[in-house]
Design a protein around this motif. Structure first.
Motif, PDB file in Angstrom:
ATOM      1  N   ARG A 134       0.772  -1.033   0.264  1.00 17.72           N
ATOM      2  CA  ARG A 134       0.272  -0.004   0.173  1.00 17.72           C
ATOM      3  C   ARG A 134       1.114   1.222  -0.195  1.00 17.72           C
ATOM      4  O   ARG A 134       0.410   2.641  -0.129  1.00 17.72           O
ATOM      5  CB  ARG A 134      -1.023  -0.116   0.770  1.00 17.72           C
ATOM      6  N   LEU A 135       2.102   1.341   0.197  1.00 14.74           N
ATOM      7  CA  LEU A 135       2.916   2.564   1.237  1.00 14.74           C
ATOM      8  C   LEU A 135       3.293   2.364  -0.848  1.00 14.74           C
ATOM      9  O   LEU A 135       3.352   3.267  -0.798  1.00 14.74           O
ATOM     10  CB  LEU A 135       3.901   2.242   2.196  1.00 14.74           C
ATOM     11  N   GLU A 136       3.752   1.403  -0.629  1.00 12.05           N
ATOM     12  CA  GLU A 136       5.053   1.575  -2.494  1.00 12.05           C
ATOM     13  C   GLU A 136       4.437   2.088  -3.254  1.00 12.05           C
ATOM     14  O   GLU A 136       4.401   2.817  -4.021  1.00 12.05           O
ATOM     15  CB  GLU A 136       5.765   0.457  -2.521  1.00 12.05           C
ATOM     16  N   SER A 137       2.649   1.638  -3.207  1.00 10.12           N
ATOM     17  CA  SER A 137       1.472   2.004  -4.322  1.00 10.12           C
ATOM     18  C   SER A 137       0.994   3.689  -4.093  1.00 10.12           C
ATOM     19  O   SER A 137       1.225   5.150  -4.884  1.00 10.12           O
ATOM     20  CB  SER A 137       0.283   1.469  -4.600  1.00 10.12           C
ATOM     21  N   ALA A 138       0.902   4.390  -2.963  1.00 10.30           N
ATOM     22  CA  ALA A 138       0.941   5.822  -2.256  1.00 10.30           C
ATOM     23  C   ALA A 138       2.517   6.649  -3.217  1.00 10.30           C
ATOM     24  O   ALA A 138       1.669   7.877  -3.673  1.00 10.30           O
ATOM     25  CB  ALA A 138       1.120   5.990  -1.283  1.00 10.30           C
ATOM     26  N   ARG A 139       3.323   5.907  -2.990  1.00 11.92           N
ATOM     27  CA  ARG A 139       4.644   6.495  -2.936  1.00 11.92           C
ATOM     28  C   ARG A 139       4.273   6.870  -4.756  1.00 11.92           C
ATOM     29  O   ARG A 139       5.266   7.950  -5.072  1.00 11.92           O
ATOM     30  CB  ARG A 139       5.748   5.694  -2.820  1.00 11.92           C
ATOM     31  N   LYS A 204      -0.868   6.045 -15.708  1.00  9.54           N
ATOM     32  CA  LYS A 204      -0.393   6.265 -14.982  1.00  9.54           C
ATOM     33  C   LYS A 204      -1.344   6.925 -14.951  1.00  9.54           C
ATOM     34  O   LYS A 204      -1.637   8.086 -13.189  1.00  9.54           O
ATOM     35  CB  LYS A 204       0.949   7.149 -15.146  1.00  9.54           C
ATOM     36  N   MET A 205      -1.832   8.080 -16.160  1.00 14.61           N
ATOM     37  CA  MET A 205      -2.683   8.762 -16.017  1.00 14.61           C
ATOM     38  C   MET A 205      -4.433   8.582 -15.601  1.00 14.61           C
ATOM     39  O   MET A 205      -4.842   8.946 -14.754  1.00 14.61           O
ATOM     40  CB  MET A 205      -3.585   9.026 -17.521  1.00 14.61           C
ATOM     41  N   GLU A 206      -4.572   6.845 -15.662  1.00 14.45           N
ATOM     42  CA  GLU A 206      -5.861   6.379 -14.451  1.00 14.45           C
ATOM     43  C   GLU A 206      -5.444   6.304 -13.600  1.00 14.45           C
ATOM     44  O   GLU A 206      -6.720   6.502 -13.069  1.00 14.45           O
ATOM     45  CB  GLU A 206      -6.130   5.059 -16.094  1.00 14.45           C
ATOM     46  N   ALA A 207      -4.813   5.995 -12.971  1.00 17.37           N
ATOM     47  CA  ALA A 207      -4.389   6.275 -11.932  1.00 17.37           C
ATOM     48  C   ALA A 207      -4.979   7.352 -11.314  1.00 17.37           C
ATOM     49  O   ALA A 207      -5.314   7.538  -9.940  1.00 17.37           O
ATOM     50  CB  ALA A 207      -2.851   5.523 -10.916  1.00 17.37           C
ATOM     51  N   LEU A 208      -4.248   8.366 -11.975  1.00 15.59           N
ATOM     52  CA  LEU A 208      -4.536   9.357 -11.362  1.00 15.59           C
ATOM     53  C   LEU A 208      -5.765  10.576 -11.296  1.00 15.59           C
ATOM     54  O   LEU A 208      -6.282  11.439 -11.080  1.00 15.59           O
ATOM     55  CB  LEU A 208      -3.805  11.069 -12.502  1.00 15.59           C
ATOM     56  N   GLY A 209      -6.352   9.527 -12.386  1.00 14.33           N
ATOM     57  CA  GLY A 209      -7.358   9.714 -12.572  1.00 14.33           C
ATOM     58  C   GLY A 209      -7.754  11.132 -13.402  1.00 14.33           C
ATOM     59  O   GLY A 209      -9.001  11.990 -13.670  1.00 14.33           O
TER      60      GLY A 209
END
Length: 215
Positions: A134-139, A204-209
């Protein structure tokens, strides 16, 4: 002068909440024996008041507590939208319905007392590994956001079209610019986003919305 040793990583941390002092002490000894940082509390209020580290962490929580139950506390954390620290439940009075409720709410494991030391160790390690992911995904998401924020408005517009499947010539026509200019903006944006392919850029764009968003 020899180089200094790197700063040691913050140790993985386990929080324990159980109103039985003997249980708390036994768990502290067990988990410290495998080089984990351990902090134990008699109440959920004490746990909430304790500082957190940025290292992977988990909560070992007794179901039966004086006052608010462990299951009610788990639900309260979810309702408050707190960062979800993985929970390992333990109880001397468990049943199937209780286990199902805890697991549906995201608990890593539900151990009946008395449990084997190895079962607790395995559950805690699994919880810490989940929190590390979870922390790595947040980073990674934070890093992607910083990259996105570095784009110029023109670069942002170009990558929106790239994500929409347009080629350089189509992007140029849509934006009223030369094809070479569209290509340059696209290349600069890809480098800023640390994207080696269009597929990686879109992920990356999808992850950022921001696939349909704007700078």
């Amino acid at each position: 002068m020899p180089p200094s040793d790197p700063t040691p990583a913050t140790p993985r941390c386990v929080f324990i909440v159980d109103d039985d002092e003997l249980v708390r002490n036994a768990l502290c000894s067990l988990l410290r024996s495998i080089d984990l940082a351990v902090h134990a509390f008699a109440t959920t209020e004490e746990f909430l008041a304790a500082p957190r580290s940025g290292a992977p962490s988990c909560l070992v929580l007794d179901v039966r507590l004086r006052g608010q139950s462990g299951l009610a506390f788990q639900q309260a954390l979810l309702e408050r939208g707190e960062p979800h620290m993985p929970i390992v439940f333990m109880t001397g009075h468990g049943d199937i319905a209780m286990t199902v409720k805890a697991m549906k709410a995201g608990a890593v494991d539900f151990l009946a007392k008395p449990f084997r030391d190895q079962d607790m160790i395995d559950a805690v390690i699994a919880a810490l590994e989940r929190d590390a992911r979870r922390l790595e995904s947040a980073r990674l998401l934070q890093a992607a956001r910083a990259c996105w924020d570095s784009l110029t408005p023109r670069e942002c517009e170009v990558v929106q079209h790239v994500a929409g499947g347009l080629m350089n010539k189509q992007i140029a026509d849509r934006m009223g610019i030369a094809e070479i200019t569209a290509k340059i903006h696209r290349g600069q944006a890809m480098r800023k986003m640390n994207a080696r392919s269009v597929a990686e850029l879109v992920r990356k764009m999808e992850a950022l919305g921001v696939v349909e968003g704007a700078c």
